[in-house]
Design a protein around this motif. Sequence first.
Motif, mmCIF file in Angstrom:
data_model
loop_
_atom_site.group_PDB
_atom_site.id
_atom_site.type_symbol
_atom_site.label_atom_id
_atom_site.label_comp_id
_atom_site.label_asym_id
_atom_site.label_seq_id
_atom_site.Cartn_x
_atom_site.Cartn_y
_atom_site.Cartn_z
ATOM 1 N N GLN A 47 7.122 -2.294 -4.473
ATOM 2 C CA GLN A 47 6.877 -3.335 -5.484
ATOM 3 C C GLN A 47 8.019 -4.345 -5.509
ATOM 4 O OE1 GLN A 47 6.493 -0.724 -8.873
ATOM 5 N NE2 GLN A 47 4.242 -0.722 -8.789
ATOM 6 N N ALA A 48 9.251 -3.836 -5.457
ATOM 7 C CA ALA A 48 10.415 -4.726 -5.461
ATOM 8 C C ALA A 48 10.433 -5.622 -4.231
ATOM 9 C CB ALA A 48 11.700 -3.902 -5.530
ATOM 10 N N ALA A 49 10.090 -5.048 -3.077
ATOM 11 C CA ALA A 49 10.071 -5.827 -1.837
ATOM 12 C C ALA A 49 9.112 -7.005 -1.952
ATOM 13 C CB ALA A 49 9.685 -4.931 -0.664
ATOM 14 N N SER A 50 7.942 -6.756 -2.519
ATOM 15 C CA SER A 50 6.963 -7.818 -2.704
ATOM 16 C C SER A 50 7.499 -8.907 -3.633
ATOM 17 C CB SER A 50 5.663 -7.231 -3.274
ATOM 18 O OG SER A 50 4.705 -8.232 -3.478
ATOM 19 N N MET A 51 8.149 -8.500 -4.732
ATOM 20 C CA MET A 51 8.721 -9.456 -5.689
ATOM 21 C C MET A 51 9.837 -10.277 -5.049
ATOM 22 S SD MET A 51 8.826 -6.696 -8.822
ATOM 23 C CE MET A 51 9.807 -7.651 -9.973
ATOM 24 N N ILE A 52 10.691 -9.611 -4.273
ATOM 25 C CA ILE A 52 11.826 -10.286 -3.623
ATOM 26 C C ILE A 52 11.331 -11.342 -2.645
ATOM 27 C CG2 ILE A 52 13.743 -9.930 -1.996
ATOM 28 C CD1 ILE A 52 13.919 -7.038 -3.352
ATOM 29 N N LYS A 53 10.334 -10.972 -1.854
ATOM 30 C CA LYS A 53 9.790 -11.912 -0.878
ATOM 31 C C LYS A 53 9.078 -13.067 -1.573
ATOM 32 C CE LYS A 53 9.051 -13.365 3.229
ATOM 33 N NZ LYS A 53 10.185 -13.882 4.025
ATOM 34 N N LEU A 93 1.819 0.667 3.411
ATOM 35 C CA LEU A 93 0.685 -0.199 3.090
ATOM 36 C C LEU A 93 -0.235 0.457 2.060
ATOM 37 C CD1 LEU A 93 -0.153 -1.628 6.632
ATOM 38 C CD2 LEU A 93 1.004 -2.787 4.738
ATOM 39 N N LYS A 94 -0.346 1.786 2.132
ATOM 40 C CA LYS A 94 -1.143 2.503 1.139
ATOM 41 C C LYS A 94 -0.497 2.392 -0.243
ATOM 42 C CE LYS A 94 -3.259 7.030 0.257
ATOM 43 N NZ LYS A 94 -3.403 8.435 0.731
ATOM 44 N N LEU A 95 0.835 2.540 -0.287
ATOM 45 C CA LEU A 95 1.552 2.414 -1.561
ATOM 46 C C LEU A 95 1.459 1.004 -2.118
ATOM 47 C CD1 LEU A 95 4.862 4.419 -0.895
ATOM 48 C CD2 LEU A 95 3.126 4.970 -2.591
ATOM 49 N N ALA A 96 1.391 0.019 -1.225
ATOM 50 C CA ALA A 96 1.343 -1.382 -1.661
ATOM 51 C C ALA A 96 0.129 -1.642 -2.542
ATOM 52 C CB ALA A 96 1.324 -2.304 -0.448
ATOM 53 N N ASP A 97 -1.003 -1.011 -2.234
ATOM 54 C CA ASP A 97 -2.190 -1.052 -3.086
ATOM 55 C C ASP A 97 -2.527 -2.477 -3.538
ATOM 56 O OD1 ASP A 97 -4.335 0.034 -4.458
ATOM 57 O OD2 ASP A 97 -3.161 0.346 -6.297
ATOM 58 N N GLY A 98 -2.631 -3.364 -2.552
ATOM 59 C CA GLY A 98 -3.019 -4.743 -2.860
ATOM 60 C C GLY A 98 -1.862 -5.713 -3.006
ATOM 61 N N LEU A 99 -0.627 -5.219 -3.080
ATOM 62 C CA LEU A 99 0.530 -6.117 -3.141
ATOM 63 C C LEU A 99 0.656 -6.885 -1.836
ATOM 64 C CD1 LEU A 99 3.221 -3.736 -4.712
ATOM 65 C CD2 LEU A 99 2.155 -5.707 -5.844
ATOM 66 N N ASP A 100 1.161 -8.104 -1.929
ATOM 67 C CA ASP A 100 1.331 -8.934 -0.739
ATOM 68 C C ASP A 100 2.633 -8.551 -0.032
ATOM 69 O OD1 ASP A 100 1.327 -10.861 1.206
ATOM 70 O OD2 ASP A 100 1.739 -12.541 -0.152
ATOM 71 N N LEU A 101 2.515 -7.980 1.151
ATOM 72 C CA LEU A 101 3.700 -7.629 1.944
ATOM 73 C C LEU A 101 3.829 -8.532 3.170
ATOM 74 C CD1 LEU A 101 3.734 -3.705 1.908
ATOM 75 C CD2 LEU A 101 4.782 -5.304 0.296
#
Length: 327
Positions: free
Chosen positions: A30-36, A53-61
Motif C-alpha cells: 500500500q505504501a509503495a503505491s502511495m509513494i509512486k 500483485l495478489k496483495l495489491a488487490d487493485g492498487l496501482d503498482l
Amino acid sequence: MSFIEKLIERAKSDVKTIVLPEGTDKRVVQAASMIKEQGIANVVLVGDEDEILKLADGLDLSGIKIENPLKSDKTEEYSKIFYELRKSKGISLEQAAEFMKNPLYFGVMMVKNGDADGMVAGAANSTADTLRPALQILKTAPGTKLVSAFFVMVVPDCEYGKDGTFIFADCGLVENPDAEQLSEIAIASAKSFKTLVQEEPKVAMLSYSSYGSAKSELTEKVINATKLAQEKAPDIAIDGELQADAALVPAIAKKKAPGSNVAGCANVLIFPDLNCGNIAYKLTERLGKAEAYGPITQGIAKPVNDLSRGCSAEDIVGVVAITAIQA
C-alpha cells in the motif's frame, strides 16, 4: 504545511530510488503505491511478484519495480560481492548465495551496488534483523565511529524547539553509551537535525542535574560527553549537563544555566541511555500527542531505516521520504 509534508516536497524535488524488501507485507505494498502516486521516490519491492500483485488487490503498482531474489539476474552478482566482503569471516560462495535469497540482504546489496539509494524495512522484521545486513555490507560512514538511532518528534502547539520539532537520541539502538559514544550520538544528531529540519541545531546533553547541581557517576558521564562533543565539533552549539526544563524553558534556563547558548532553546535532546530516551519519546508521543518519526538510523554509509512492526502504510511513506532526503 506540516513537517512531513515539507519532507515529502523536498523528496519530490530530487527523486531517489528506495528499496522496500518486505514486499509481501500488505502495508508495504500500500505504501509503495502511495509513494509512486505522489512522486516521492522510485520504489523497488522485493518478493514474489504473484504474491505482491495478489496483495495489491487493485492498487496501482505501475512503474514499481519488483525484484524476486530467487529469480533475479542480479542475485549471482550480489552473491559474489557479498562473498568478497565476508570471505575473511569464513563464508563460502555457496553460503553467500543463500544469504542473497533473504530479501533484507538482497535489498541492502541493491543499495551497496548503487541499484537503490536507500532501504526501509522493519514492518515485518526486528530491528536486529533489519540492521544486521546493513552493518555487514554497508558498514559505517567515513569518519563515523558509531551507528545510532533518533526520532524526529513533532509536538503540536508547542513553543519549544523549532516550532515544536525536535530530535530525540538515542531512543532505539545504543543501550548504555559511554561518554565517548554519547558525544558521537550528539554530533551525529546535530547533523541529522540540520539535514532534515534545515535549521541550526541546539544540542542539550540531558541529565537529572544542571551545571553541577548534583554529582554522581551518572552526571559525570554526561559532563564528560559534553566536553568531548564540544572539543570534536566546536562549530555546533552543544551544552550540558542540563535538566530537561533548563534545556527547553528560557525562564528556567536563566536560573539553572545562565549564559548557556543552548539552555532554553534546545531542539536536539540527547539522553544518557536508551531507557531514558525510549521512555521520553513514548511519553511525548502519547501524552503530548506528538508525531514520532523513527527510529531513523545515522552513521551507516548509506541510509537504511527501521520501521516499527506496528507501523501503518502512512508511517512507511514518511520514513521513505526521510530516507530519500538522507540519500
